[in-house]
Design a protein around this motif. Structure first.
Motif, PDB file in Angstrom:
ATOM      1  N   ASP A 345       0.839  -1.204   0.000  1.00  0.00           N
ATOM      2  CA  ASP A 345       0.000   0.000   0.000  1.00  0.00           C
ATOM      3  C   ASP A 345       0.873   1.253   0.000  1.00  0.00           C
ATOM      4  OD1 ASP A 345      -1.844   2.015   0.431  1.00  0.00           O
ATOM      5  OD2 ASP A 345      -2.500   1.284   2.396  1.00  0.00           O
ATOM      6  N   LEU A 346       0.602   2.154  -0.918  1.00  0.00           N
ATOM      7  CA  LEU A 346       1.382   3.391  -1.002  1.00  0.00           C
ATOM      8  C   LEU A 346       1.375   4.153   0.309  1.00  0.00           C
ATOM      9  CD1 LEU A 346       2.875   5.645  -2.601  1.00  0.00           C
ATOM     10  CD2 LEU A 346       0.610   6.512  -3.253  1.00  0.00           C
ATOM     11  N   LEU A 347       0.273   4.084   1.072  1.00  0.00           N
ATOM     12  CA  LEU A 347       0.153   4.880   2.296  1.00  0.00           C
ATOM     13  C   LEU A 347       0.757   4.202   3.525  1.00  0.00           C
ATOM     14  CD1 LEU A 347      -3.433   6.400   1.850  1.00  0.00           C
ATOM     15  CD2 LEU A 347      -1.214   7.344   1.164  1.00  0.00           C
ATOM     16  N   ALA A 348       1.283   2.994   3.371  1.00  0.00           N
ATOM     17  CA  ALA A 348       2.061   2.418   4.471  1.00  0.00           C
ATOM     18  C   ALA A 348       3.258   3.334   4.740  1.00  0.00           C
ATOM     19  CB  ALA A 348       2.518   1.012   4.115  1.00  0.00           C
ATOM     20  N   GLU A 349       3.655   3.458   6.006  1.00  0.00           N
ATOM     21  CA  GLU A 349       4.601   4.511   6.364  1.00  0.00           C
ATOM     22  C   GLU A 349       5.903   4.448   5.578  1.00  0.00           C
ATOM     23  OE1 GLU A 349       6.652   6.653  10.259  1.00  0.00           O
ATOM     24  OE2 GLU A 349       5.429   4.832  10.519  1.00  0.00           O
ATOM     25  N   ASP A 350       6.529   3.295   5.497  1.00  0.00           N
ATOM     26  CA  ASP A 350       7.804   3.210   4.783  1.00  0.00           C
ATOM     27  C   ASP A 350       7.628   3.516   3.292  1.00  0.00           C
ATOM     28  OD1 ASP A 350       9.090   2.586   7.121  1.00  0.00           O
ATOM     29  OD2 ASP A 350       9.182   0.426   6.734  1.00  0.00           O
ATOM     30  N   ASN A 351       6.555   3.004   2.716  1.00  0.00           N
ATOM     31  CA  ASN A 351       6.317   3.248   1.290  1.00  0.00           C
ATOM     32  C   ASN A 351       6.077   4.723   1.018  1.00  0.00           C
ATOM     33  OD1 ASN A 351       6.473   0.486   1.002  1.00  0.00           O
ATOM     34  ND2 ASN A 351       4.247   0.184   0.932  1.00  0.00           N
ATOM     35  N   LEU A 352       5.278   5.342   1.875  1.00  0.00           N
ATOM     36  CA  LEU A 352       4.975   6.754   1.677  1.00  0.00           C
ATOM     37  C   LEU A 352       6.211   7.614   1.905  1.00  0.00           C
ATOM     38  CD1 LEU A 352       2.858   8.907   1.058  1.00  0.00           C
ATOM     39  CD2 LEU A 352       2.302   8.963   3.502  1.00  0.00           C
ATOM     40  N   ARG A 353       6.984   7.283   2.915  1.00  0.00           N
ATOM     41  CA  ARG A 353       8.211   8.055   3.171  1.00  0.00           C
ATOM     42  C   ARG A 353       9.131   8.011   1.951  1.00  0.00           C
ATOM     43  NH1 ARG A 353      10.176   9.806   7.878  1.00  0.00           N
ATOM     44  NH2 ARG A 353       8.746   8.444   9.035  1.00  0.00           N
ATOM     45  N   HIS A 354       9.256   6.817   1.350  1.00  0.00           N
ATOM     46  CA  HIS A 354      10.101   6.687   0.164  1.00  0.00           C
ATOM     47  C   HIS A 354       9.519   7.475  -1.007  1.00  0.00           C
ATOM     48  CE1 HIS A 354      12.747   4.870  -2.815  1.00  0.00           C
ATOM     49  NE2 HIS A 354      11.671   4.621  -3.558  1.00  0.00           N
ATOM     50  N   ALA A 355       8.212   7.358  -1.225  1.00  0.00           N
ATOM     51  CA  ALA A 355       7.584   8.073  -2.341  1.00  0.00           C
ATOM     52  C   ALA A 355       7.735   9.580  -2.185  1.00  0.00           C
ATOM     53  CB  ALA A 355       6.109   7.699  -2.436  1.00  0.00           C
ATOM     54  N   LEU A 356       7.563  10.068  -0.989  1.00  0.00           N
ATOM     55  CA  LEU A 356       7.725  11.503  -0.745  1.00  0.00           C
ATOM     56  C   LEU A 356       9.189  11.917  -0.925  1.00  0.00           C
ATOM     57  CD1 LEU A 356       5.404  11.838   2.381  1.00  0.00           C
ATOM     58  CD2 LEU A 356       5.028  12.943   0.173  1.00  0.00           C
ATOM     59  N   GLY A 357      10.090  11.116  -0.397  1.00  0.00           N
ATOM     60  CA  GLY A 357      11.500  11.473  -0.456  1.00  0.00           C
ATOM     61  C   GLY A 357      12.060  11.539  -1.862  1.00  0.00           C
ATOM     62  N   THR A 358      11.493  10.758  -2.768  1.00  0.00           N
ATOM     63  CA  THR A 358      11.994  10.756  -4.140  1.00  0.00           C
ATOM     64  C   THR A 358      11.281  11.766  -5.036  1.00  0.00           C
ATOM     65  OG1 THR A 358      10.449   8.963  -4.711  1.00  0.00           O
ATOM     66  CG2 THR A 358      12.674   8.333  -4.009  1.00  0.00           C
ATOM     67  N   THR A 359      10.339  12.512  -4.478  1.00  0.00           N
ATOM     68  CA  THR A 359       9.587  13.485  -5.293  1.00  0.00           C
ATOM     69  C   THR A 359       9.664  14.898  -4.736  1.00  0.00           C
ATOM     70  OG1 THR A 359       7.555  12.878  -4.078  1.00  0.00           O
ATOM     71  CG2 THR A 359       7.964  11.781  -6.197  1.00  0.00           C
ATOM     72  N   GLY A 360      10.617  15.127  -3.824  1.00  0.00           N
ATOM     73  CA  GLY A 360      10.831  16.490  -3.354  1.00  0.00           C
ATOM     74  C   GLY A 360      10.264  16.815  -1.994  1.00  0.00           C
TER      75      GLY A 360
END
Length: 381
Positions: A345-360
């Motif tokens: 799930d994109l909104l799982a904490e680790d997944n979301l942290r990574h997605a945010l970190g790679t997009t600014g």
């Protein structure tokens, strides 16, 4: 992806139509004229009207901006669905000269790049009154309104022969329509889903208003700030955003579905800010032009969340903030749909942290509680 083909008789869609649609990865679904409409346009990415379509089906397609291509006699039904009617202008050119494209055709999403129509294609001669906001795309002396666009997604072409297969020009037009339908499929599905639900949305979810107000408070915007509500729906967060930025601030609600924005206006949300129909991955805003982005229940439903996050970072000021929210937690939503939590799930904490970190973005706060989901992020330095 499917395109409903309304045709004069029951059976398979005409082979020329089916072949062109298949080349674009689309399936043709025949619907005989006079038959009832599709249940709710679910799974329908476009309509081709060759026969007598149900007016309700056409009105729903116009409201949801489902792409429509109508050929005679379907063009008359299309303009009726849009609120116009046949005109009474007499014919003044008995020799019926060839059809010519208008200047507007050069920038039209469907007609741009068209060659001159085949000389053998002659105009329809019966009068037709178009809606006031229709754009004429093809005309000729004495017989105007031979092709036109209504809104952003419905086209009528009167001068193609009703018999199929089409001539080369008509087949090229059909090919461009199929390409357009395929390119818009994601947006079409979203609009079709929410258009039917827009009128009842506010009442159905009114109980969530306090949760929205509490979430907006976590943005922490200063008076005079600029707030953006992405996927605003009926604008339930806009009053709280206006209260936070005050009378000198700016609030903009953005949604892909015009019917949702119309519902927001009916509920008085335009008093709290501006409403804009736009794609949240291609915002018509300058860089660093907003201080706070609020988005409820949107990110994990987008086809390309990373593109959205990069776009949101582009429009957010260096000291701005992004707040992702849902009025129920991930576990609660999974249970409601009869499934367990998905580690991908994109909104799982680790997944979301990574997605945010790679997009600014940098994730500052993360809460996945029983009664809400909230993530607060700031632009990376």
């Amino acid at each position: 992806m499917a395109v409903v083909v309304v045709q004069p008789a029951a059976g398979h869609a005409p082979s020329a139509v089916s072949r062109v649609l298949a080349a674009a990865g689309l399936t043709s679904v025949p619907l005989a004229d006079g038959a009832g409409p599709c249940a709710d346009l679910a799974g329908v990415e476009g309509l081709i009207v060759l026969g007598a379509a149900d007016p309700g089906l056409l009105r729903e397609a116009l409201a949801a901006e489902v792409p429509v291509l109508a050929l005679e006699p379907g063009t008359r039904l299309l303009v009726r669905a849009a609120g116009a009617a046949p005109g009474a202008r007499p014919a003044t050119a008995p020799d019926r000269p060839p059809v010519e494209l208008t200047r507007a055709a050069g920038s039209d999403p469907l007609f741009a790049g068209s060659t001159r129509p085949s000389p053998g294609l002659r105009p329809a001669c019966d009068p037709l009154e178009l809606p006031a906001d229709a754009v004429v795309l093809a005309s000729c002396d004495g017989y105007p309104e031979q092709a036109f666009r209504i809104g952003t997604s419905a086209w009528g072409v009167r001068f193609l022969p009703q018999e199929l297969p089409l001539d080369p020009w008509g087949e090229q037009l059909l090919g461009r329509f199929a390409t357009l339908v395929a390119a818009r499929a994601e947006h079409t599905a979203t609009r079709a889903f929410f258009t039917r639900r827009a009128d009842a949305w506010e009442e159905r979810f009114a109980y969530q208003t306090p949760a929205y107000e509490a979430a907006v408070a976590r943005l922490g915007l200063a008076p005079g700030g600029r707030a953006l509500d992405l996927g605003c729906g009926t604008g339930r967060a806009m009053p709280a955003l206006r209260a936070q930025v005050g009378p000198r601030g700016q609030v903009l609600g953005v949604d892909l579905t015009p019917a949702m924005l119309a519902a927001a206006a009916r509920h008085g949300r335009a008093r709290h800010g501006s409403l804009l129909a736009a794609d949240c991955t291609r915002l018509p805003l300058a860089g660093a032009s907003v201080d706070g982005v609020f988005s409820a229940g949107l990110l994990d439903h987008l086809p390309d969340p990373a593109a959205a996050l990069r776009e949101w970072a582009r429009v957010t000021a260096a000291d701005g903030v992004l707040l992702l929210f849902h009025p129920s937690g991930r576990a609660e939503r999974a249970a409601r749909h009869g499934r367990s939590l998905n580690p991908d799930d994109l909104l799982a904490e680790d997944n979301l942290r990574h997605a945010l970190g790679t997009t600014g973005w940098h994730l500052e706060e993360y809460e996945d509680a029983a009664g809400h989901f909230l993530a607060r992020a700031v632009p990376r330095g």
